[in-house]
Scaffold this motif. Structure first.
Motif, mmCIF file in Angstrom:
data_model
loop_
_atom_site.group_PDB
_atom_site.id
_atom_site.type_symbol
_atom_site.label_atom_id
_atom_site.label_comp_id
_atom_site.label_asym_id
_atom_site.label_seq_id
_atom_site.Cartn_x
_atom_site.Cartn_y
_atom_site.Cartn_z
ATOM 1 N N THR A 166 -46.667 47.838 -25.886
ATOM 2 C CA THR A 166 -45.670 47.014 -25.218
ATOM 3 C C THR A 166 -44.352 47.172 -25.964
ATOM 4 N N PHE A 167 -43.275 47.536 -25.252
ATOM 5 C CA PHE A 167 -42.012 47.729 -25.975
ATOM 6 C C PHE A 167 -40.917 46.774 -25.512
ATOM 7 N N GLY A 168 -41.271 45.765 -24.743
ATOM 8 C CA GLY A 168 -40.305 44.739 -24.372
ATOM 9 C C GLY A 168 -41.020 43.548 -23.772
ATOM 10 N N LEU A 169 -40.448 42.367 -23.932
ATOM 11 C CA LEU A 169 -41.052 41.149 -23.394
ATOM 12 C C LEU A 169 -39.990 40.340 -22.651
ATOM 13 N N ARG A 170 -40.422 39.601 -21.638
ATOM 14 C CA ARG A 170 -39.479 38.739 -20.908
ATOM 15 C C ARG A 170 -39.109 37.521 -21.747
ATOM 16 N N LYS A 188 -40.425 56.158 -43.361
ATOM 17 C CA LYS A 188 -39.837 55.016 -42.670
ATOM 18 C C LYS A 188 -40.652 53.757 -43.008
ATOM 19 N N THR A 189 -40.048 52.598 -42.795
ATOM 20 C CA THR A 189 -40.744 51.333 -43.070
ATOM 21 C C THR A 189 -40.923 50.541 -41.782
ATOM 22 N N LEU A 190 -42.166 50.183 -41.505
ATOM 23 C CA LEU A 190 -42.526 49.411 -40.321
ATOM 24 C C LEU A 190 -42.790 47.968 -40.725
ATOM 25 N N ASP A 193 -37.125 49.820 -40.826
ATOM 26 C CA ASP A 193 -36.603 50.705 -39.778
ATOM 27 C C ASP A 193 -36.974 50.230 -38.377
ATOM 28 N N PHE A 194 -38.180 49.684 -38.227
ATOM 29 C CA PHE A 194 -38.582 49.169 -36.921
ATOM 30 C C PHE A 194 -39.650 48.105 -37.078
ATOM 31 N N CYS A 195 -39.813 47.321 -36.019
ATOM 32 C CA CYS A 195 -40.731 46.174 -36.051
ATOM 33 C C CYS A 195 -41.782 46.323 -34.959
ATOM 34 N N CYS A 196 -42.932 45.733 -35.204
ATOM 35 C CA CYS A 196 -43.983 45.718 -34.191
ATOM 36 C C CYS A 196 -44.629 44.342 -34.215
ATOM 37 N N ILE A 214 -45.512 49.928 -44.928
ATOM 38 C CA ILE A 214 -45.716 48.775 -44.037
ATOM 39 C C ILE A 214 -45.315 47.490 -44.742
ATOM 40 N N LYS A 215 -44.554 46.675 -44.018
ATOM 41 C CA LYS A 215 -44.292 45.311 -44.484
ATOM 42 C C LYS A 215 -44.912 44.360 -43.465
#
Length: 314
Positions: free
Chosen positions: A208-212, A93-95, A190-193, A159-160
């Motif tokens: 942390t998996f969500g922000l206001r 997968k690519t992050l 595939d997903f971002c961090c 990783i990108k």
């Protein structure tokens, strides 16, 4: 055997503390204040510094020019965006890792006890502009890659990297670039961090998996056509400032609950699973209260406090 190996890695990480600190000190010393046209060259230098640092670990980077920006009446160049790639394994997968390399302004006269652009250690804590937002977290990715490569640990993802240096000034030009690159650099992600959030306390890292989000509004209240003497006319004409105070005061009650009709309608209902997760999470209300410099908080129950912080409009 595996445990011995992990213990060895851990020891190596611990003994690399001075090395990590020196790298962070070098990054903090670059005064990449994106809001200051006089330090725009420092901001650009910071992106180049990061590109050179990542190259040590085999990261292939390119710098994307975003052109100029009108700042305080002058055209000044925007810092480039760094696109980096490590690994091209089709079976992985690519992050995509996002971070920013610019910082807010900082001067001793702002109330700093130490030189903001000199990383200073006091009582086991490191002080320096950008050490936690966001140069330190960005560098942790490089340190992790360095350690995995050193100990021949397979990195389980490609990783990108997308590192910018205008985040503290509205990420000028980034959205357009990313939209343009959705079938280019961003293809296959595939997903971002992001690397720009906080621990819950001081001892245990967290994901942390969500922000206001945030909503901004502009309100303008107008009244009579001219300034009048308050001693002569006070109380016999509408006072726009007093009216504005009153309007603003109707937005919340004294306990901070929002009174705007319908504001809570879009809040997702709480599941039993979510309700239980608040009870077991590691969070110390007293430590939190002390860390923000408050004598008391509007709410000191752990579960309710976290719900206010994470899931309710405020």
């Amino acid at each position: 055997m595996n445990e011995m190996k992990h213990h060895h890695h851990y020891r190596d990480i611990e003994s690399s503390y001075e090395h990590y600190k020196n790298v962070l000190a070098e990054a903090v010393a670059i005064q990449s204040v994106s809001a200051d046209p006089g330090r725009r060259n420092e901001t650009i230098r910071m992106v180049h510094w990061m590109k050179d640092y990542l190259a040590k670990f085999g990261v292939e980077s390119k710098l994307i020019d975003l052109g100029d920006q009108l700042l305080e009446g002058n055209q000044v160049p925007l810092p480039p965006v760094l696109f980096g790639t490590l690994g091209h394994d089709k079976s992985k997968k690519t992050l995509l890792v996002y971070g920013h390399l610019d910082v807010q302004p900082a001067e001793k006269s702002d109330g700093w006890n130490t030189e903001p652009f000199v990383l200073t250690e006091k009582d086991g804590k490191l002080f320096g502009r950008g050490s936690s937002d966001d140069k330190g977290p960005v560098l942790c990715w490089a340190h992790a890659i360095e350690m995995m490569q050193k100990h021949k640990v397979d990195i389980p993802v490609n990783i990108k990297f997308c590192f910018e240096a205008m985040e503290e000034s509205g990420s000028v030009g980034l959205e357009e670039l990313l939209t343009k690159e959705k079938d280019g650099f961003l293809k296959g992600v595939d997903f971002c961090c992001i690397s720009d959030s906080y621990w819950l306390g001081t001892t245990k890292p967290c994901l942390t998996f969500g922000l206001r989000g945030i909503c901004s509004f502009q309100v303008e209240v107008t009244g009579i056509a001219q300034d009048l003497h308050s001693g002569v006319y006070g109380g016999v004409v509408h006072e726009p400032l007093a009216d504005l105070f009153w309007v603003m005061s109707q937005l919340t009650d004294v306990n901070g609950n929002i009174l705007v009709p319908g504001i809570y309608d879009d809040v997702a209902p709480m599941t039993d699973e979510e309700r239980k997760s608040y009870e077991t999470i590691d969070f110390d209300v007293t430590e939190f209260r002390d860390s923000v410099g408050a004598k008391r908080l509007p709410i000191e129950d752990k579960t309710k406090l976290l719900q206010r912080r994470w899931r309710e409009p405020r």
